[in-house]
Design a protein around this motif. Structure first.
Motif, PDB file in Angstrom:
ATOM      1  N   THR A 129       0.834  -1.200   0.000  1.00 16.16           N
ATOM      2  CA  THR A 129       0.000   0.000   0.000  1.00 16.16           C
ATOM      3  C   THR A 129       0.869   1.251   0.000  1.00 16.16           C
ATOM      4  OG1 THR A 129      -1.827  -1.127   1.098  1.00 16.16           O
ATOM      5  CG2 THR A 129      -1.770   1.271   1.289  1.00 16.16           C
ATOM      6  N   ALA A 130       1.950   1.225   0.740  1.00 14.74           N
ATOM      7  CA  ALA A 130       2.833   2.389   0.824  1.00 14.74           C
ATOM      8  C   ALA A 130       3.566   2.669  -0.476  1.00 14.74           C
ATOM      9  CB  ALA A 130       3.840   2.211   1.954  1.00 14.74           C
ATOM     10  N   ILE A 131       3.808   1.637  -1.260  1.00 19.49           N
ATOM     11  CA  ILE A 131       4.557   1.862  -2.503  1.00 19.49           C
ATOM     12  C   ILE A 131       3.665   1.908  -3.733  1.00 19.49           C
ATOM     13  CG2 ILE A 131       6.684   0.927  -1.568  1.00 19.49           C
ATOM     14  CD1 ILE A 131       6.174  -1.617  -3.172  1.00 19.49           C
ATOM     15  N   ALA A 132       2.357   1.765  -3.524  1.00 21.61           N
ATOM     16  CA  ALA A 132       1.424   1.868  -4.658  1.00 21.61           C
ATOM     17  C   ALA A 132       1.538   3.270  -5.250  1.00 21.61           C
ATOM     18  CB  ALA A 132      -0.002   1.590  -4.194  1.00 21.61           C
ATOM     19  N   PRO A 133       1.470   3.364  -6.569  1.00 14.65           N
ATOM     20  CA  PRO A 133       1.632   4.685  -7.203  1.00 14.65           C
ATOM     21  C   PRO A 133       0.462   5.616  -6.865  1.00 14.65           C
ATOM     22  CG  PRO A 133       1.156   2.999  -8.858  1.00 14.65           C
ATOM     23  CD  PRO A 133       1.273   2.308  -7.536  1.00 14.65           C
ATOM     24  N   THR A 134       0.766   6.634  -6.092  1.00 17.52           N
ATOM     25  CA  THR A 134      -0.195   7.679  -5.757  1.00 17.52           C
ATOM     26  C   THR A 134       0.534   9.007  -5.733  1.00 17.52           C
ATOM     27  OG1 THR A 134       0.188   7.489  -3.376  1.00 17.52           O
ATOM     28  CG2 THR A 134      -1.575   6.122  -4.290  1.00 17.52           C
ATOM     29  N   ASP A 135      -0.235  10.060  -5.692  1.00 23.40           N
ATOM     30  CA  ASP A 135       0.371  11.381  -5.617  1.00 23.40           C
ATOM     31  C   ASP A 135       0.824  11.726  -4.208  1.00 23.40           C
ATOM     32  OD1 ASP A 135      -0.048  11.807  -8.316  1.00 23.40           O
ATOM     33  OD2 ASP A 135      -1.970  12.816  -8.013  1.00 23.40           O
ATOM     34  N   TYR A 136       0.206  11.062  -3.220  1.00 20.19           N
ATOM     35  CA  TYR A 136       0.467  11.433  -1.835  1.00 20.19           C
ATOM     36  C   TYR A 136       0.270  10.221  -0.929  1.00 20.19           C
ATOM     37  CZ  TYR A 136       0.482  14.640   2.168  1.00 20.19           C
ATOM     38  OH  TYR A 136       0.797  15.308   3.317  1.00 20.19           O
ATOM     39  N   LEU A 137       1.193   9.997  -0.019  1.00 21.15           N
ATOM     40  CA  LEU A 137       1.102   8.884   0.926  1.00 21.15           C
ATOM     41  C   LEU A 137       0.553   9.425   2.242  1.00 21.15           C
ATOM     42  CD1 LEU A 137       1.635   5.915   1.615  1.00 21.15           C
ATOM     43  CD2 LEU A 137       3.955   6.583   2.277  1.00 21.15           C
ATOM     44  N   ASP A 138      -0.665   9.055   2.551  1.00 24.44           N
ATOM     45  CA  ASP A 138      -1.337   9.474   3.773  1.00 24.44           C
ATOM     46  C   ASP A 138      -0.652   8.841   4.994  1.00 24.44           C
ATOM     47  OD1 ASP A 138      -3.779   8.846   5.823  1.00 24.44           O
ATOM     48  OD2 ASP A 138      -4.134  10.693   4.677  1.00 24.44           O
ATOM     49  N   SER A 139      -0.677   9.538   6.112  1.00 18.47           N
ATOM     50  CA  SER A 139      -0.030   9.000   7.317  1.00 18.47           C
ATOM     51  C   SER A 139      -0.683   7.697   7.784  1.00 18.47           C
ATOM     52  CB  SER A 139      -0.045  10.029   8.446  1.00 18.47           C
ATOM     53  OG  SER A 139      -1.361  10.312   8.856  1.00 18.47           O
ATOM     54  N   ASP A 140      -1.976   7.529   7.495  1.00 20.85           N
ATOM     55  CA  ASP A 140      -2.658   6.287   7.873  1.00 20.85           C
ATOM     56  C   ASP A 140      -2.215   5.102   7.023  1.00 20.85           C
ATOM     57  OD1 ASP A 140      -4.065   7.398   9.965  1.00 20.85           O
ATOM     58  OD2 ASP A 140      -5.819   7.861   8.748  1.00 20.85           O
ATOM     59  N   GLU A 141      -1.507   5.348   5.948  1.00 24.72           N
ATOM     60  CA  GLU A 141      -0.893   4.286   5.155  1.00 24.72           C
ATOM     61  C   GLU A 141       0.595   4.165   5.479  1.00 24.72           C
ATOM     62  OE1 GLU A 141      -1.930   5.951   1.388  1.00 24.72           O
ATOM     63  OE2 GLU A 141      -3.792   4.803   1.258  1.00 24.72           O
ATOM     64  N   GLY A 142       1.212   5.279   5.829  1.00 27.62           N
ATOM     65  CA  GLY A 142       2.639   5.276   6.135  1.00 27.62           C
ATOM     66  C   GLY A 142       2.970   4.616   7.457  1.00 27.62           C
ATOM     67  N   ALA A 143       2.170   4.883   8.487  1.00 24.67           N
ATOM     68  CA  ALA A 143       2.465   4.326   9.820  1.00 24.67           C
ATOM     69  C   ALA A 143       2.432   2.792   9.838  1.00 24.67           C
ATOM     70  CB  ALA A 143       1.514   4.914  10.858  1.00 24.67           C
ATOM     71  N   PRO A 144       1.422   2.146   9.227  1.00 22.93           N
ATOM     72  CA  PRO A 144       1.469   0.676   9.185  1.00 22.93           C
ATOM     73  C   PRO A 144       2.654   0.149   8.375  1.00 22.93           C
ATOM     74  CG  PRO A 144      -0.759   1.443   8.762  1.00 22.93           C
ATOM     75  CD  PRO A 144       0.134   2.650   8.738  1.00 22.93           C
ATOM     76  N   ALA A 145       3.047   0.878   7.339  1.00 22.84           N
ATOM     77  CA  ALA A 145       4.194   0.441   6.546  1.00 22.84           C
ATOM     78  C   ALA A 145       5.468   0.461   7.379  1.00 22.84           C
ATOM     79  CB  ALA A 145       4.352   1.328   5.309  1.00 22.84           C
ATOM     80  N   VAL A 146       5.632   1.485   8.201  1.00 22.51           N
ATOM     81  CA  VAL A 146       6.800   1.552   9.085  1.00 22.51           C
ATOM     82  C   VAL A 146       6.770   0.400  10.080  1.00 22.51           C
ATOM     83  CG1 VAL A 146       7.941   2.901  10.893  1.00 22.51           C
ATOM     84  CG2 VAL A 146       7.116   4.039   8.815  1.00 22.51           C
ATOM     85  N   ALA A 147       5.610   0.151  10.663  1.00 27.52           N
ATOM     86  CA  ALA A 147       5.481  -0.956  11.612  1.00 27.52           C
ATOM     87  C   ALA A 147       5.755  -2.293  10.929  1.00 27.52           C
ATOM     88  CB  ALA A 147       4.086  -0.941  12.239  1.00 27.52           C
ATOM     89  N   ALA A 148       5.230  -2.465   9.728  1.00 23.18           N
ATOM     90  CA  ALA A 148       5.465  -3.697   8.976  1.00 23.18           C
ATOM     91  C   ALA A 148       6.954  -3.871   8.676  1.00 23.18           C
ATOM     92  CB  ALA A 148       4.651  -3.696   7.682  1.00 23.18           C
ATOM     93  N   ALA A 149       7.604  -2.789   8.280  1.00 26.79           N
ATOM     94  CA  ALA A 149       9.043  -2.851   7.995  1.00 26.79           C
ATOM     95  C   ALA A 149       9.823  -3.221   9.257  1.00 26.79           C
ATOM     96  CB  ALA A 149       9.526  -1.519   7.429  1.00 26.79           C
ATOM     97  N   ALA A 150       9.387  -2.717  10.406  1.00 26.41           N
ATOM     98  CA  ALA A 150      10.050  -3.062  11.666  1.00 26.41           C
ATOM     99  C   ALA A 150       9.912  -4.556  11.964  1.00 26.41           C
ATOM    100  CB  ALA A 150       9.474  -2.233  12.809  1.00 26.41           C
ATOM    101  N   LEU A 151       8.754  -5.115  11.648  1.00 22.13           N
ATOM    102  CA  LEU A 151       8.550  -6.554  11.860  1.00 22.13           C
ATOM    103  C   LEU A 151       9.426  -7.377  10.923  1.00 22.13           C
ATOM    104  CD1 LEU A 151       4.686  -6.536  12.321  1.00 22.13           C
ATOM    105  CD2 LEU A 151       6.424  -6.895  14.100  1.00 22.13           C
ATOM    106  N   VAL A 152       9.533  -6.938   9.681  1.00 26.44           N
ATOM    107  CA  VAL A 152      10.400  -7.635   8.726  1.00 26.44           C
ATOM    108  C   VAL A 152      11.856  -7.536   9.194  1.00 26.44           C
ATOM    109  CG1 VAL A 152      11.235  -7.685   6.345  1.00 26.44           C
ATOM    110  CG2 VAL A 152       8.796  -7.298   6.801  1.00 26.44           C
ATOM    111  N   ALA A 153      12.271  -6.327   9.575  1.00 29.43           N
ATOM    112  CA  ALA A 153      13.658  -6.113  10.010  1.00 29.43           C
ATOM    113  C   ALA A 153      13.981  -6.909  11.265  1.00 29.43           C
ATOM    114  CB  ALA A 153      13.911  -4.626  10.244  1.00 29.43           C
ATOM    115  N   SER A 154      12.987  -7.149  12.106  1.00 28.35           N
ATOM    116  CA  SER A 154      13.239  -7.892  13.346  1.00 28.35           C
ATOM    117  C   SER A 154      13.689  -9.322  13.076  1.00 28.35           C
ATOM    118  CB  SER A 154      11.989  -7.898  14.231  1.00 28.35           C
ATOM    119  OG  SER A 154      10.998  -8.778  13.729  1.00 28.35           O
ATOM    120  N   GLN A 155      13.408  -9.824  11.893  1.00 26.53           N
ATOM    121  CA  GLN A 155      13.815 -11.182  11.536  1.00 26.53           C
ATOM    122  C   GLN A 155      15.082 -11.217  10.687  1.00 26.53           C
ATOM    123  OE1 GLN A 155      10.571 -13.490   9.925  1.00 26.53           O
ATOM    124  NE2 GLN A 155       9.342 -13.258  11.768  1.00 26.53           N
ATOM    125  N   CYS A 156      15.688 -10.065  10.498  1.00 24.01           N
ATOM    126  CA  CYS A 156      16.929  -9.979   9.720  1.00 24.01           C
ATOM    127  C   CYS A 156      18.137 -10.046  10.646  1.00 24.01           C
ATOM    128  CB  CYS A 156      16.981  -8.649   8.959  1.00 24.01           C
ATOM    129  SG  CYS A 156      15.737  -8.463   7.678  1.00 24.01           S
TER     130      CYS A 156
END
Length: 134
Positions: free
Chosen positions: A39-66
């Motif tokens: 959702t965060a990387i879908a082509p849009t003109d603007y990334l709303d904070s309600d889409e950005g915050a879950p993406a950051v959390a998701a990235a943190a979960l992915v990174a936790s397994q690296c």
């Protein structure tokens, strides 16, 4: 968005995202994480904070397994265990973080307006772990 600190889960939207992961069956938890990143990387003109915050959390979960990743220990993260996440989520998470830090991101704008640099440094640390594990 209610925000109480600079951590990846320290806002209402990310905490709700954790609840969404916990509500998903174990086999569906990775799909919830993938969707947040896509959702965060879908082509849009603007990334709303309600889409950005879950993406950051998701990235943190992915990174936790690296290698070198920090475990998610906050009370606002998912309560239920995650499966071993697919490694193809790592480059997706990097792209999502790049979108969150991009010039068309409301989340970045809000943090820039607040003048707190710690949030961006946390994102940069996540990105480094993900890129190294890439």
């Amino acid at each position: 968005m209610g925000t109480w600190d600079t951590g990846h889960f320290d806002n209402d939207t990310a905490a709700d995202f954790s609840g969404e992961i916990d509500d998903a069956p174990e086999a569906g938890r990775e799909a919830v994480i993938r969707k947040a990143l896509e959702t965060a990387i879908a082509p849009t003109d603007y990334l709303d904070s309600d889409e950005g915050a879950p993406a950051v959390a998701a990235a943190a979960l992915v990174a936790s397994q690296c290698p070198g990743g920090e475990p998610v220990t906050t009370a606002y993260g998912p309560d239920n265990p995650l499966p071993v996440l697919a490694t193809d989520l790592r480059p997706l998470a990097v792209k999502a973080l790049d979108a969150v830090l991009g010039e068309n991101s409301e989340l970045r704008e809000l943090w820039d307006e607040g003048g707190d640099k710690e949030w961006a440094l946390g994102i940069a640390r996540l990105r480094e772990v993900l890129v190294a594990a890439g």
